[in-house]
Design an enzyme around this catalytic site. Structure first.
Site, PDB file in Angstrom:
ATOM      1  CB  CYS A 146     -16.892  12.933  40.062  1.00  0.00           C
ATOM      2  SG  CYS A 146     -16.283  11.281  39.699  1.00  0.00           S
ATOM      3  CB  CYS A 157      -9.776  -1.662  39.512  1.00  0.00           C
ATOM      4  SG  CYS A 157      -9.809  -1.152  37.793  1.00  0.00           S
ATOM      5  CG  ASN A 259      -4.284   2.932  38.924  1.00  0.00           C
ATOM      6  OD1 ASN A 259      -4.163   4.098  39.280  1.00  0.00           O
ATOM      7  ND2 ASN A 259      -5.390   2.483  38.375  1.00  0.00           N
TER       8      ASN A 259
HETATM    9  S1  SF4 Z   1     -11.596   1.905  39.148  1.00  0.00           S
HETATM   10 FE1  SF4 Z   1     -11.805   0.108  37.800  1.00  0.00          FE
HETATM   11  S2  SF4 Z   1     -13.460  -1.138  38.729  1.00  0.00           S
HETATM   12 FE2  SF4 Z   1     -13.566   0.934  39.641  1.00  0.00          FE
HETATM   13  S3  SF4 Z   1     -15.094   2.009  38.403  1.00  0.00           S
HETATM   14 FE3  SF4 Z   1     -13.060   2.504  37.535  1.00  0.00          FE
HETATM   15  S4  SF4 Z   1     -12.721   0.939  35.917  1.00  0.00           S
HETATM   16 FE4  SF4 Z   1     -14.406   0.224  37.200  1.00  0.00          FE
END
Ligand code: SF4
Length: 386
Positions: A146, A157, A259
């Site tokens: 990853c 987010c 999501n």
């Molecule tokens: S989940 Fe959202 S805030 Fe977290 S690294 Fe990915 S894009 Fe960025």
């Protein structure tokens, strides 16, 4: 910060350093230009490419296809490999490893190694390696890395620990591909012989660092020999990035971090939705010419009581059916992190959500959390959590 109107300006300010003397990360043409003063023939540049990306050397002294005096001249002119290096390793009981990878300017970025695959339920995984086993024991038959694309992230987010850092800077192509090289070196893995998958799902939003991300993807798919079909990039839904991506002749697979079943729920947990609504994202994905048997993945992090109810599953199933391109949904039970105000759904509601999607005609898979004990699981990457 909010992911609203300030985002573009913010990203421009976050451009990373482009060190001139580091060679790792440069493609054939860039190497030719950088080393122009030496008037090297094409085959000498190709030898260097092989050393950098296939043998993954860490010093110019290891480029043994070059005569010693050429290596010395190039070194004296200030050039070096400058491959990112693993500064710290955290090993999970499930064999997952999380690394702090050091960049030349002292910043660190996080990368995760998941032996035996990425935990998708439909994977034909071999048994997990025993905990505490040395990585050199080659207890794995295949692995997923990853990879991060930025240090921190501006997308904000609400369920993600990385978001708490804000954006620190973009990574260069060399720093993105370098994470992979450093991890492959640690495990003595060899693409071609070993089955290595890459997911660009670490820290950052790859499509807000588009050029460096794609330069890295081309290096990885080219001289580093990892097939493009074994790479997946996940985006929070950056529409201009998806449209550019759709034009790329060589590209990883695409995952959309969805999501939520609708814009209202998504806006509350992913403020980027105010800039690009779900319908805009789906419209952009439609432009992607899919390869035979390729599907677009919708990633769905389940947050208890927020997006994990039966009616949400029905709405997601409708949304995916209406999208009308080959797709699948990967369900991920939210991984807890300090200071992130959500609750983890129980296993039954995750199963029920999956069943509901499947009943709605949508292929849905549950991804096992990996490395949760070392903060390596999805949404948990944040370097201050050491
Ligand atoms: S989940 Fe959202 S805030 Fe977290 S690294 Fe990915 S894009 Fe960025």
């Amino acid at each position: 910060m909010s992911a609203g109107g300030k985002l573009d300006t913010f990203i421009l300010d976050a451009a990373g350093p482009r060190p001139g003397a580091g060679l790792f990360g440069l493609n054939n043409q860039q190497l030719t230009e950088q080393l122009g003063e030496f008037h090297l023939p094409g085959w000498r540049i190709r030898q260097l490419e092989t050393a950098l990306y296939s043998q993954r050397v860490t010093t110019l002294d290891e480029v043994t296809t070059w005569p010693k005096d050429l290596r010395e001249q190039v070194k004296t002119a200030g050039f070096e490999v400058r491959l990112t290096r693993i500064a710290e390793t955290f090993r999970s009981v499930d064999g997952t490893e999380r690394y702090l990878i050091a960049c030349a300017d002292g910043q660190t970025v996080e990368t995760v190694w998941m032996p035996e695959g990425d935990g998708a339920e439909d994977d034909d995984s071999a048994p997990e390696p025993a905990s505490g086993e040395a990585p050199s024991a080659r207890s794995w038959t295949r692995a997923t890395i990853c990879v991060s694309s930025q240090i921190g992230c501006a997308v904000n987010c609400q369920f993600c620990l990385t978001a708490k850092l804000g954006i620190i800077r973009n990574l260069t192509a060399g720093e993105i591909a370098g994470q992979v090289a450093a991890v492959l070196n640690r495990h003595q893995a060899q693409p071609g012989r070993d089955r290595i998958n890459l997911v660009f799902m670490g820290m950052g939003e790859p499509f807000l660092n588009y050029d460096a991300f794609m330069d890295a993807a081309r290096l990885l798919a080219g001289p580093m020999a990892i097939p493009e079909s074994r790479m997946t990039v996940s985006t929070s839904g950056i529409v201009p990035g998806i449209l550019r991506f759709a034009e790329e002749p060589i590209r990883p697979r695409l995952a959309i971090s969805l999501n939520a079943p609708n814009d209202a729920v998504r806006e509350a947990i992913m403020p980027i939705t105010r800039k690009w609504a779900i319908a805009d994202v789906i419209e952009a994905v439609r432009k992607l010419p899919l390869r035979p048997r390729e599907r677009v993945t919708f990633e769905y992090v389940l947050l208890s009581g927020v997006n994990d109810q039966a009616q949400h599953a029905d709405e997601v199933a409708r949304l995916v059916r209406r999208a009308n391109f080959p797709a699948r949904v990967n369900l991920i039970a939210w991984n807890p992190g300090p200071g992130v105000p959500f609750a983890m759904p129980d296993a039954q509601s995750v199963d029920a959500f999956q069943q509901r999607l499947r009943a709605g005609g949508v292929p849905a898979f549950i991804r096992r959390p990996r490395g949760r004990d070392i903060y390596a699981a999805c949404g948990q990457l944040k370097k201050t959590m050491d």
